[in-house]
Motif scaffolding. Structure first.
Motif, PDB file in Angstrom:
ATOM      1  N   GLY A  19      -0.990   9.793   9.955  1.00 39.09           N
ATOM      2  CA  GLY A  19      -0.235   8.985   9.368  1.00 39.09           C
ATOM      3  C   GLY A  19      -0.046   7.666   9.585  1.00 39.09           C
ATOM      4  N   HIS A  20       1.080   7.232  10.296  1.00 36.34           N
ATOM      5  CA  HIS A  20       1.244   5.702  10.786  1.00 36.34           C
ATOM      6  C   HIS A  20       1.673   5.909  12.019  1.00 36.34           C
ATOM      7  CE1 HIS A  20       2.964   1.333  10.227  1.00 36.34           C
ATOM      8  NE2 HIS A  20       2.083   1.379  11.164  1.00 36.34           N
ATOM      9  N   PHE A  21       1.231   5.488  13.140  1.00 35.63           N
ATOM     10  CA  PHE A  21       1.529   5.832  14.657  1.00 35.63           C
ATOM     11  C   PHE A  21       1.448   4.431  15.428  1.00 35.63           C
ATOM     12  CE2 PHE A  21      -0.392   9.643  13.015  1.00 35.63           C
ATOM     13  CZ  PHE A  21       0.559  10.757  12.988  1.00 35.63           C
ATOM     14  N   LYS A  22       2.501   4.491  16.160  1.00 34.43           N
ATOM     15  CA  LYS A  22       2.391   3.349  17.267  1.00 34.43           C
ATOM     16  C   LYS A  22       1.826   4.312  18.730  1.00 34.43           C
ATOM     17  CE  LYS A  22       4.799   0.038  20.021  1.00 34.43           C
ATOM     18  NZ  LYS A  22       6.174  -0.725  20.174  1.00 34.43           N
ATOM     19  N   LEU A  23       0.685   3.807  18.953  1.00 37.48           N
ATOM     20  CA  LEU A  23       0.353   4.213  20.452  1.00 37.48           C
ATOM     21  C   LEU A  23       0.862   3.970  21.576  1.00 37.48           C
ATOM     22  CD1 LEU A  23      -3.434   3.826  18.949  1.00 37.48           C
ATOM     23  CD2 LEU A  23      -1.847   5.977  18.711  1.00 37.48           C
ATOM     24  N   THR A  24       0.582   4.515  22.575  1.00 40.15           N
ATOM     25  CA  THR A  24       1.138   3.943  23.985  1.00 40.15           C
ATOM     26  C   THR A  24       0.525   2.630  24.374  1.00 40.15           C
ATOM     27  OG1 THR A  24       1.003   6.344  24.719  1.00 40.15           O
ATOM     28  CG2 THR A  24       1.328   4.530  26.450  1.00 40.15           C
ATOM     29  N   SER A  25      -0.700   2.446  23.794  1.00 39.41           N
ATOM     30  CA  SER A  25      -1.132   0.839  24.039  1.00 39.41           C
ATOM     31  C   SER A  25      -0.316  -0.265  23.229  1.00 39.41           C
ATOM     32  CB  SER A  25      -2.622   0.957  23.721  1.00 39.41           C
ATOM     33  OG  SER A  25      -2.604   0.956  22.354  1.00 39.41           O
ATOM     34  N   GLY A  26       0.544   0.254  22.418  1.00 40.16           N
ATOM     35  CA  GLY A  26       1.162  -0.854  21.583  1.00 40.16           C
ATOM     36  C   GLY A  26       0.513  -0.809  20.220  1.00 40.16           C
ATOM     37  N   HIS A  28      -1.458   0.198  16.709  1.00 42.04           N
ATOM     38  CA  HIS A  28      -1.054   1.385  15.340  1.00 42.04           C
ATOM     39  C   HIS A  28      -2.499   1.862  14.945  1.00 42.04           C
ATOM     40  CE1 HIS A  28       2.645  -1.077  14.180  1.00 42.04           C
ATOM     41  NE2 HIS A  28       2.576  -1.105  15.568  1.00 42.04           N
ATOM     42  N   SER A  29      -2.319   3.108  14.358  1.00 40.37           N
ATOM     43  CA  SER A  29      -3.328   3.683  14.033  1.00 40.37           C
ATOM     44  C   SER A  29      -2.788   4.867  12.874  1.00 40.37           C
ATOM     45  CB  SER A  29      -3.882   4.761  15.271  1.00 40.37           C
ATOM     46  OG  SER A  29      -5.096   5.508  14.506  1.00 40.37           O
ATOM     47  N   ASP A  30      -4.128   5.103  12.052  1.00 41.33           N
ATOM     48  CA  ASP A  30      -3.542   6.296  11.058  1.00 41.33           C
ATOM     49  C   ASP A  30      -3.743   7.810  11.689  1.00 41.33           C
ATOM     50  OD1 ASP A  30      -6.322   6.099  10.956  1.00 41.33           O
ATOM     51  OD2 ASP A  30      -6.420   6.051   9.005  1.00 41.33           O
ATOM     52  N   GLN A  31      -4.305   7.754  12.797  1.00 42.06           N
ATOM     53  CA  GLN A  31      -4.501   9.231  13.277  1.00 42.06           C
ATOM     54  C   GLN A  31      -3.968   8.972  15.030  1.00 42.06           C
ATOM     55  OE1 GLN A  31      -8.943   9.724  13.153  1.00 42.06           O
ATOM     56  NE2 GLN A  31      -8.447  10.794  11.441  1.00 42.06           N
ATOM     57  N   TYR A  32      -3.347  10.521  15.135  1.00 42.59           N
ATOM     58  CA  TYR A  32      -2.644  10.570  16.615  1.00 42.59           C
ATOM     59  C   TYR A  32      -3.263  11.664  16.970  1.00 42.59           C
ATOM     60  CZ  TYR A  32       0.345  10.505  20.345  1.00 42.59           C
ATOM     61  OH  TYR A  32       1.108  10.419  21.523  1.00 42.59           O
ATOM     62  N   LEU A  33      -3.676  11.827  18.397  1.00 41.48           N
ATOM     63  CA  LEU A  33      -4.079  13.094  18.867  1.00 41.48           C
ATOM     64  C   LEU A  33      -2.957  13.459  19.674  1.00 41.48           C
ATOM     65  CD1 LEU A  33      -7.444  11.572  19.349  1.00 41.48           C
ATOM     66  CD2 LEU A  33      -7.303  13.942  18.432  1.00 41.48           C
ATOM     67  N   GLN A  34      -2.203  14.585  19.465  1.00 41.54           N
ATOM     68  CA  GLN A  34      -0.946  15.131  20.256  1.00 41.54           C
ATOM     69  C   GLN A  34      -1.576  16.226  21.127  1.00 41.54           C
ATOM     70  OE1 GLN A  34       1.466  15.016  22.244  1.00 41.54           O
ATOM     71  NE2 GLN A  34       2.591  14.016  20.612  1.00 41.54           N
ATOM     72  N   CYS A  35      -2.391  15.833  22.257  1.00 41.69           N
ATOM     73  CA  CYS A  35      -2.762  17.059  22.967  1.00 41.69           C
ATOM     74  C   CYS A  35      -1.717  17.939  23.504  1.00 41.69           C
ATOM     75  CB  CYS A  35      -3.428  16.263  24.033  1.00 41.69           C
ATOM     76  SG  CYS A  35      -5.122  15.621  23.693  1.00 41.69           S
ATOM     77  N   ALA A  36      -0.600  17.551  23.553  1.00 40.23           N
ATOM     78  CA  ALA A  36       0.806  18.523  24.060  1.00 40.23           C
ATOM     79  C   ALA A  36       0.714  19.844  23.242  1.00 40.23           C
ATOM     80  CB  ALA A  36       1.889  17.808  24.049  1.00 40.23           C
ATOM     81  N   GLN A  37       0.189  19.634  21.745  1.00 42.63           N
ATOM     82  CA  GLN A  37       0.021  20.969  21.021  1.00 42.63           C
ATOM     83  C   GLN A  37      -0.927  21.849  21.508  1.00 42.63           C
ATOM     84  OE1 GLN A  37       1.701  21.376  18.039  1.00 42.63           O
ATOM     85  NE2 GLN A  37       2.945  19.652  18.815  1.00 42.63           N
ATOM     86  N   ALA A 167      -7.725   1.728  15.647  1.00 44.76           N
ATOM     87  CA  ALA A 167      -6.579   1.304  16.096  1.00 44.76           C
ATOM     88  C   ALA A 167      -6.333  -0.339  15.727  1.00 44.76           C
ATOM     89  CB  ALA A 167      -6.456   1.522  17.660  1.00 44.76           C
ATOM     90  N   TYR A 168      -5.197  -0.941  15.366  1.00 45.83           N
ATOM     91  CA  TYR A 168      -4.985  -2.210  15.059  1.00 45.83           C
ATOM     92  C   TYR A 168      -3.856  -2.747  15.714  1.00 45.83           C
ATOM     93  CZ  TYR A 168      -6.840   0.061  10.656  1.00 45.83           C
ATOM     94  OH  TYR A 168      -7.832   0.622   9.774  1.00 45.83           O
ATOM     95  N   GLU A 169      -4.072  -4.242  15.899  1.00 48.71           N
ATOM     96  CA  GLU A 169      -2.927  -5.061  16.487  1.00 48.71           C
ATOM     97  C   GLU A 169      -1.649  -4.826  15.635  1.00 48.71           C
ATOM     98  OE1 GLU A 169      -2.887  -5.979  19.511  1.00 48.71           O
ATOM     99  OE2 GLU A 169      -4.792  -5.507  19.998  1.00 48.71           O
ATOM    100  N   PRO A 170      -0.446  -4.675  15.890  1.00 55.01           N
ATOM    101  CA  PRO A 170       0.662  -4.556  14.918  1.00 55.01           C
ATOM    102  C   PRO A 170       0.790  -5.540  13.826  1.00 55.01           C
ATOM    103  CG  PRO A 170       1.409  -4.133  17.045  1.00 55.01           C
ATOM    104  CD  PRO A 170       0.044  -4.627  17.373  1.00 55.01           C
ATOM    105  N   GLU A 171       0.399  -7.033  14.273  1.00 58.62           N
ATOM    106  CA  GLU A 171       0.271  -8.026  13.168  1.00 58.62           C
ATOM    107  C   GLU A 171      -0.837  -7.738  12.122  1.00 58.62           C
ATOM    108  OE1 GLU A 171      -1.603  -9.166  17.127  1.00 58.62           O
ATOM    109  OE2 GLU A 171       0.480  -8.345  16.565  1.00 58.62           O
TER     110      GLU A 171
END
Length: 190
Positions: A19-26, A28-37, A167-171
């Motif tokens: 999807g479109h995610f804002k990572l903890t680092s600030g 953005h990425s099109d993938q997110y690894l949700q290890c809580a799962q 991972a991309y800078e927001p701008e």
């Protein structure tokens, strides 16, 4: 355990999301690894952490620490695999610290564990906590290293899976340019 088995576990448990995610680092990425799962399934957590613990067989370890909240279950599972005491650091007024009576004694050999790292920011904050209290960091164990292996903590680092997710800078984010809605599953500003 090989990378194929790690990916199989992550696929079964829904760790990798798109999807479109804002990572903890600030970033953005099109993938997110949700290890809580994966942490919903004790048998998989045990299998993963036993493998990761085995990679630190040569290290003397007194204590396992992790950043809250994502690393709490992992710290416990690693402590179980190693037969060692476990604690976690958490944020208070925006800074990582020890609370709840947790202590690191001068000279304790400390293994730091984390579920996912991208830039290593949270890990570095916990390293500061360890060093401020006189602990001796002997290694960092990670389920998923999103840096592509680039992040370095100056000690033995082991990751069960190393990936290079864009991972991309927001701008500079192409997903923002498309005005796709953003999810902030691990961001500190939620």
């Amino acid at each position: 355990m090989d990378e194929k088995r790690v990916r199989e576990i992550f696929k079964k448990t829904g760790v990798l999301q798109e999807g479109h995610f804002k990572l903890t680092s600030g970033k953005h990425s099109d993938q997110y690894l949700q290890c809580a799962q994966v942490f919903q399934y004790p048998k998989y957590v045990e299998e993963l952490c036993e493998e990761l613990a085995s990679r630190f067989d040569e290290q003397e370890i007194d204590l396992v620490i992790a950043p809250a909240i994502g690393g709490i279950i992992m710290s416990y599972a690693m402590g179980t695999a190693l037969g060692k005491k476990t604690i976690f650091a958490e944020r208070e007024d925006g800074e990582m610290t020890l609370r709840r009576g947790f202590r690191i004694n001068e000279g304790d050999k400390v293994l730091l564990v984390e579920d996912v790292t991208t830039t290593g920011g949270s890990v570095r904050e916990v390293i500061d906590v360890v060093e401020e209290r006189g602990g001796d960091l002997v290694g960092v164990g990670i389920l998923v290293d999103r840096s592509g292996g680039e992040v370095d903590f100056g000690v033995q680092k082991e990751a069960l899976l190393t990936v290079d997710v864009k991972a991309y800078e927001p701008e500079e984010c192409p997903l923002c340019e498309k005005e796709l809605p953003i999810d902030k599953p691990g961001s500190r500003d939620i």
